[in-house]
Design a protein around this motif. Sequence first.
Motif, PDB file in Angstrom:
ATOM      1  N   PRO A  30      -8.212 -33.294  38.490  1.00  0.00           N
ATOM      2  CA  PRO A  30      -9.180 -34.366  38.743  1.00  0.00           C
ATOM      3  C   PRO A  30      -8.502 -35.685  39.079  1.00  0.00           C
ATOM      4  CG  PRO A  30      -8.995 -33.944  36.387  1.00  0.00           C
ATOM      5  CD  PRO A  30      -8.181 -32.892  37.074  1.00  0.00           C
ATOM      6  N   GLU A  31      -9.084 -36.384  40.043  1.00  0.00           N
ATOM      7  CA  GLU A  31      -8.570 -37.686  40.452  1.00  0.00           C
ATOM      8  C   GLU A  31      -9.303 -38.791  39.695  1.00  0.00           C
ATOM      9  OE1 GLU A  31      -6.061 -38.358  42.398  1.00  0.00           O
ATOM     10  OE2 GLU A  31      -5.666 -36.243  42.820  1.00  0.00           O
ATOM     11  N   PRO A  32      -8.583 -39.810  39.230  1.00  0.00           N
ATOM     12  CA  PRO A  32      -9.257 -40.919  38.540  1.00  0.00           C
ATOM     13  C   PRO A  32     -10.102 -41.734  39.490  1.00  0.00           C
ATOM     14  CG  PRO A  32      -6.921 -41.389  38.843  1.00  0.00           C
ATOM     15  CD  PRO A  32      -7.126 -39.972  39.275  1.00  0.00           C
ATOM     16  N   GLU A  33     -11.062 -42.456  38.927  1.00  0.00           N
ATOM     17  CA  GLU A  33     -11.913 -43.332  39.715  1.00  0.00           C
ATOM     18  C   GLU A  33     -11.275 -44.720  39.823  1.00  0.00           C
ATOM     19  OE1 GLU A  33     -16.291 -41.527  38.701  1.00  0.00           O
ATOM     20  OE2 GLU A  33     -15.397 -42.941  37.280  1.00  0.00           O
ATOM     21  N   LEU A 243     -13.547 -26.587  32.910  1.00  0.00           N
ATOM     22  CA  LEU A 243     -12.084 -26.564  32.900  1.00  0.00           C
ATOM     23  C   LEU A 243     -11.568 -27.198  34.179  1.00  0.00           C
ATOM     24  CD1 LEU A 243     -11.348 -22.954  31.607  1.00  0.00           C
ATOM     25  CD2 LEU A 243     -10.582 -25.044  30.497  1.00  0.00           C
ATOM     26  N   VAL A 244     -10.440 -27.888  34.080  1.00  0.00           N
ATOM     27  CA  VAL A 244      -9.755 -28.421  35.252  1.00  0.00           C
ATOM     28  C   VAL A 244      -8.293 -28.006  35.189  1.00  0.00           C
ATOM     29  CG1 VAL A 244     -11.298 -30.394  35.454  1.00  0.00           C
ATOM     30  CG2 VAL A 244      -9.210 -30.599  34.092  1.00  0.00           C
ATOM     31  N   ALA A 245      -7.592 -28.191  36.280  1.00  0.00           N
ATOM     32  CA  ALA A 245      -6.148 -27.971  36.274  1.00  0.00           C
ATOM     33  C   ALA A 245      -5.494 -29.098  35.475  1.00  0.00           C
ATOM     34  CB  ALA A 245      -5.613 -27.941  37.700  1.00  0.00           C
ATOM     35  N   GLY A 246      -4.765 -28.734  34.434  1.00  0.00           N
ATOM     36  CA  GLY A 246      -4.216 -29.748  33.547  1.00  0.00           C
ATOM     37  C   GLY A 246      -2.728 -29.982  33.671  1.00  0.00           C
ATOM     38  N   HIS A 247      -2.051 -29.226  34.564  1.00  0.00           N
ATOM     39  CA  HIS A 247      -0.587 -29.294  34.581  1.00  0.00           C
ATOM     40  C   HIS A 247      -0.064 -30.644  35.067  1.00  0.00           C
ATOM     41  CE1 HIS A 247      -1.853 -27.714  38.546  1.00  0.00           C
ATOM     42  NE2 HIS A 247      -0.852 -28.432  39.015  1.00  0.00           N
TER      43      HIS A 247
END
Length: 380
Positions: A30-33, A243-247
């Motif tokens: 996820p990209e921050p706002e 769930l998101v990619a957390g790496h």
Amino acid sequence: MILALALLTLALAALPACLAAINLSILRTPEPEPEAPGLVSILIPARNEAGVIEGTVRAALASAGIAIEVLVGDDHSTDDTATIVRRIAEADPRLRLVAVPDLPEGWTGKNHACAMLAREARGDLLLFLDADVTLAPNGVAGLAAHARRANVDLVSGVPRQLMDSLGERLTVPMIDFLLIGYLPMALMRLSPDPSLGAACGQMILMRADAYRASGGHAAIRTSLHDGVRLPRLFRGQGLRTDLVAGHALATCRMYRDWPQSWAGFSKNAREGMATPRALPIWTVLLFGGHVLPWLVLVSALLASDSSASWIAAGAALLSLATRAAITLVVREPAATVPLHPLTVCTALAIQWNALLRPARAGVAVWKGRRYPITALPPVP
């Protein structure tokens, strides 16, 4: 007979290959706002974490793009954990040390510490973080942004797992492999079924109001596996999880050697695979899809059965290719890929040991505390 087994192994290897291909295509970092409203409370339960707590806290305080507070729960540490946190807090008022009260009967330590931290938190979002997790600067903002954009009440991701010892490399990679290779994430996002709920207990962000409405850690007080229990608790009450990619959001080194790895994965096995109904199915899926192809290949070669040999070889290579693709994306060590059949055998050995050991040995020991695993409620 050998040909039939070869075809079976190919089918069992194809299942995680197809799921992984779909999951890797939809699992995103996820990209921050640009401007993130509200406050995130980063809650870190800590019991004898002097070796890692400073790096964890300083990384949390370095979070960018969003307002944060950091609360560390000192759960009766006998080392310098509290001293280290107090020293950092003197220079940064966003950090607070919370003394966790004595553990009540019927609670596990982490759940109790997390519940106490949640009581003290002021944020609109609560990020529960293990003491050995190091956040990336945009990690918190990315998770918070995803929770808002996807309109979910709980979101989690698996940090990039650091591992140096053989014991770690034979155990830790199964976390990402099981989630990406066997959880139908597209269906998880469409269906509210609690059985599809999954999270990584190392890093879970929740809406504070949803956490309190659900009962939070108090509702799973006897559990040793919050990564399973919390998302299923939320889903059972009509709340949404994802769930998101957390790496790219954080890193974690869970264990340091074989004894720690075995004990760590054993402590929550009975709340995961190690049930009389689930484990035989998992054994067929995992052993049949990732170990049996190699055994069938050897048998087919010895029997000069070329058809079975080619099919078994295809199954074996498909299994390794799936593991390699997951390993590449989550940035785990490439050297763990050839160990994959042994990793699967190790995981199954841990689960069967947890299920079959005598009831009098049914005690999980963690952080110097003993928990009766036979008293834990079944996973829904």
